[in-house]
Design a protein around this motif. Sequence first.
Motif, PDB file in Angstrom:
ATOM      1  N   LEU A 111      30.122  76.738  -6.525  1.00  0.00           N
ATOM      2  CA  LEU A 111      29.818  77.973  -5.393  1.00  0.00           C
ATOM      3  C   LEU A 111      28.625  78.107  -4.839  1.00  0.00           C
ATOM      4  CD1 LEU A 111      32.429  80.585  -6.213  1.00  0.00           C
ATOM      5  CD2 LEU A 111      32.775  79.061  -4.683  1.00  0.00           C
ATOM      6  N   LEU A 112      27.747  78.286  -5.887  1.00  0.00           N
ATOM      7  CA  LEU A 112      26.278  78.257  -5.550  1.00  0.00           C
ATOM      8  C   LEU A 112      25.662  77.096  -4.836  1.00  0.00           C
ATOM      9  CD1 LEU A 112      23.769  80.174  -5.715  1.00  0.00           C
ATOM     10  CD2 LEU A 112      23.183  79.012  -7.734  1.00  0.00           C
ATOM     11  N   PRO A 113      25.987  76.069  -5.365  1.00  0.00           N
ATOM     12  CA  PRO A 113      25.363  74.551  -4.403  1.00  0.00           C
ATOM     13  C   PRO A 113      26.114  74.563  -3.178  1.00  0.00           C
ATOM     14  CG  PRO A 113      25.837  73.984  -6.729  1.00  0.00           C
ATOM     15  CD  PRO A 113      26.401  75.453  -6.487  1.00  0.00           C
ATOM     16  N   LEU A 114      27.343  75.140  -3.063  1.00  0.00           N
ATOM     17  CA  LEU A 114      28.277  74.851  -1.702  1.00  0.00           C
ATOM     18  C   LEU A 114      27.489  75.983  -0.678  1.00  0.00           C
ATOM     19  CD1 LEU A 114      30.611  73.763  -0.230  1.00  0.00           C
ATOM     20  CD2 LEU A 114      31.925  75.700  -1.245  1.00  0.00           C
ATOM     21  N   TYR A 115      27.494  77.148  -1.232  1.00  0.00           N
ATOM     22  CA  TYR A 115      26.709  77.831  -0.151  1.00  0.00           C
ATOM     23  C   TYR A 115      25.352  77.879  -0.017  1.00  0.00           C
ATOM     24  CZ  TYR A 115      26.425  81.850  -3.994  1.00  0.00           C
ATOM     25  OH  TYR A 115      26.429  82.444  -4.933  1.00  0.00           O
ATOM     26  N   ALA A 116      24.556  77.144  -0.737  1.00  0.00           N
ATOM     27  CA  ALA A 116      23.063  76.923  -0.617  1.00  0.00           C
ATOM     28  C   ALA A 116      23.166  75.744   0.535  1.00  0.00           C
ATOM     29  CB  ALA A 116      22.415  76.322  -1.783  1.00  0.00           C
ATOM     30  N   VAL A 117      24.228  74.757   0.373  1.00  0.00           N
ATOM     31  CA  VAL A 117      23.962  73.827   1.224  1.00  0.00           C
ATOM     32  C   VAL A 117      24.448  74.291   2.655  1.00  0.00           C
ATOM     33  CG1 VAL A 117      25.465  71.671   2.054  1.00  0.00           C
ATOM     34  CG2 VAL A 117      24.661  71.928  -0.087  1.00  0.00           C
ATOM     35  N   LEU A 118      25.330  75.044   2.717  1.00  0.00           N
ATOM     36  CA  LEU A 118      25.972  75.808   3.938  1.00  0.00           C
ATOM     37  C   LEU A 118      24.736  76.640   4.509  1.00  0.00           C
ATOM     38  CD1 LEU A 118      29.695  76.835   3.377  1.00  0.00           C
ATOM     39  CD2 LEU A 118      28.949  75.287   4.880  1.00  0.00           C
ATOM     40  N   ASP A 119      24.095  77.258   3.873  1.00  0.00           N
ATOM     41  CA  ASP A 119      22.712  77.987   4.353  1.00  0.00           C
ATOM     42  C   ASP A 119      21.885  77.090   4.828  1.00  0.00           C
ATOM     43  OD1 ASP A 119      21.631  80.721   4.788  1.00  0.00           O
ATOM     44  OD2 ASP A 119      20.175  79.950   3.349  1.00  0.00           O
ATOM     45  N   ARG A 120      21.380  76.050   4.376  1.00  0.00           N
ATOM     46  CA  ARG A 120      20.595  74.956   4.736  1.00  0.00           C
ATOM     47  C   ARG A 120      20.983  74.362   5.893  1.00  0.00           C
ATOM     48  NH1 ARG A 120      16.165  72.911   0.805  1.00  0.00           N
ATOM     49  NH2 ARG A 120      16.103  74.594  -0.388  1.00  0.00           N
ATOM     50  N   ALA A 121      22.347  74.050   6.235  1.00  0.00           N
ATOM     51  CA  ALA A 121      22.841  73.578   7.471  1.00  0.00           C
ATOM     52  C   ALA A 121      22.612  74.485   8.601  1.00  0.00           C
ATOM     53  CB  ALA A 121      24.353  73.178   7.290  1.00  0.00           C
TER      54      ALA A 121
END
Length: 155
Positions: A58-68
């Motif tokens: 989850l942490l890498p997933l929402y970090a990537v979404l936030d960067r996008a």
Amino acid sequence: MRRPRPRPRLAVGSPLQLLLLACSFALAAYAGVRLLAGDWFGVALWIVGAALLHDLVLLPLYAVLDRALVKAAGRRREWLLYVRVPAALSLLLLLVWFPLISGRVAERYPSATGLSADGFLTRWLLMTAALFGGSALLLVLRLRRATKDRPPAVH
């Protein structure tokens, strides 16, 4: 010009702070003993699994979404708050109520609570729509206030 007085602060390791810390540890120990009394292995496995799921998936997933989101926003980064907050609250509600939203416990829920398990997906979608709608309304009000406060352009 007078300087503002500093706020009083508790000294690190003061007796009150140590007492509060000891009370919180005692409460956590009591809750742990009560929680682990029935199925300690299952509870421990759930806690470790939840920590691994969060940290590795989850942490890498929402970090990537936030960067996008940040990259897509460009100059309007201050608007991201109006997307992040309702999205985080909606995902938190989804996480807490996922078994009922997905219908996985629909047959056990009425026997345990006496209530119907129907409508949780609809309620979650309505709550998500209300969160994003309220956030959009706040953004529109903020933008209108900013344009009213701006002085007229000189021609």
